[in-house]
Design an enzyme around this catalytic site. Structure first.
Site, short mmCIF file in Angstrom:
data_model
loop_
_atom_site.label_atom_id
_atom_site.label_comp_id
_atom_site.label_asym_id
_atom_site.label_seq_id
_atom_site.Cartn_x
_atom_site.Cartn_y
_atom_site.Cartn_z
N GLU A 247 -0.50 5.31 7.97
CA GLU A 247 0.71 5.92 7.40
C GLU A 247 1.81 5.59 8.41
OE1 GLU A 247 1.13 7.25 4.51
OE2 GLU A 247 -0.82 8.01 3.83
N HIS B 134 0.32 2.15 4.24
CA HIS B 134 1.02 3.19 3.48
C HIS B 134 2.23 3.69 4.27
CE1 HIS B 134 -2.03 4.10 0.28
NE2 HIS B 134 -2.79 3.43 1.15
N HIS C 20 -0.70 1.43 -3.29
CA HIS C 20 -0.01 1.63 -4.59
C HIS C 20 0.36 0.28 -5.23
CE1 HIS C 20 -0.04 5.72 -3.01
NE2 HIS C 20 0.48 5.21 -1.89
N GLU D 110 7.48 3.17 -1.75
CA GLU D 110 6.37 2.89 -0.84
C GLU D 110 5.64 1.62 -1.27
OE1 GLU D 110 3.42 5.96 -0.75
OE2 GLU D 110 2.13 4.87 0.66
ZN ZN Z 1 0.46 5.86 0.07
#
Ligand code: ZN
Length: 270
Positions: A235, A157, A65, A102
């Site tokens: 993640e 992430h 992101h 995030e």
């Molecule tokens: Zn993400």
């Protein structure tokens, strides 16, 4: 297929290319978004314990992101070709209940990781230069690794799954129409190395809500589908879970994350 799994899949797609109400318009600034400091976490008992050199290795770090994404839907909602379909260019990402985004988290961990990898002799390429811009698109994030002829790439992430779930998982690629066929076996090896190092280096448990032993394979992520170099997503935890959020919001914990990834890369190349 259980209802629980459906929930998780919905949450995952929201994190990496879908859209979710809980992630829309995420602009709040993190309460602990202090600039990265080389010495942060130096008191932690478990820094990188390996001594392996990464000299000559090209490693691409993709901080998921971007901090400016939420203000530019006209850019990130543009559809791009991910090899087996079309998907949004990028998404806003998730955030903790306290508003730590995030995007800020992935940028912080990535800069810590870049510093540690360069200290071991690696050539590091980041897919974005700050946390105030927009994108790049998920396809460009893959292309950056391809153009760099990366020996390995990692997309960092944190998840936005239902609050009851916790723990981390690694997302490995599946072959998509031959685009990425040659990188899939190496990516599986990379994924296992990073998983093992992350678990032992941070103490974060395997995900309770997705994957098997913290490994999950997907073919709906442009960043993996369009990569021709070994690449996985990590993640690192679930930002919507209070316990995970507390860890991910800690600068010293983020330093441990970065150090654990270094150990994983050294293991992968050894
Ligand atoms: Zn993400």
């Amino acid at each position: 297929m259980t209802a629980g799994l459906l929930l998780c899949l919905a949450a995952l797609s929201a994190c990496d290319g879908g859209s979710s109400p809980e992630k829309g318009g995420q602009t709040a600034q993190p309460p602990v978004a202090e600039p990265s400091k080389p010495s942060a976490g130096s008191g932690e008992p478990r820094q990188a314990q390996d001594t392996g050199s990464l000299k000559g290795k090209v490693i691409v770090i993709d901080p998921g992101h971007n901090g400016g994404n939420a203000k530019h839907p006209e850019v990130i909602n543009r559809q791009v070709d991910i090899g087996n379909g079309r998907k949004e260019c990028d998404t806003t990402g998730t955030a903790t209940a306290a508003g730590y985004s995030e995007a800020a988290f992935t940028w912080d961990v990535s800069t810590r990781l870049a510093r540690l990898l360069r200290a071991k002799g690696a050539k590091v390429v980041l897919t974005r230069n700050d946390n105030t811009g927009v994108g790049p698109c998920i396809t460009e994030r893959a292309a950056i690794g391809n153009r760099a002829k990366a020996d390995a790439a990692i997309s960092i992430h944190a998840d936005g799954a239902p609050a009851s779930g916790h723990g981390f998982h690694v997302i490995e690629p599946l072959t998509v129409k031959g685009h990425n066929a040659t990188m899939v076996p190496a990516s599986r090896k990379l994924g296992k190395a990073l998983r093992d190092a992350y678990k032992s280096g941070t103490g974060m448990p395997y995900s309770t809500y997705v994957g098997t032993n913290a490994l999950n394979s997907r073919d709906d992520l442009g960043g993996l589908n369009m990569s021709t170099v070994p690449k996985v997503f990590v993640e690192t935890g679930n930002m919507r879970n209070a316990g995970d959020a507390a860890k991910l919001s800690s600068a010293s914990f983020r330093q441990r994350i970065a150090a654990s990834f270094v150990t994983g890369f050294v293991q992968y190349f050894s």
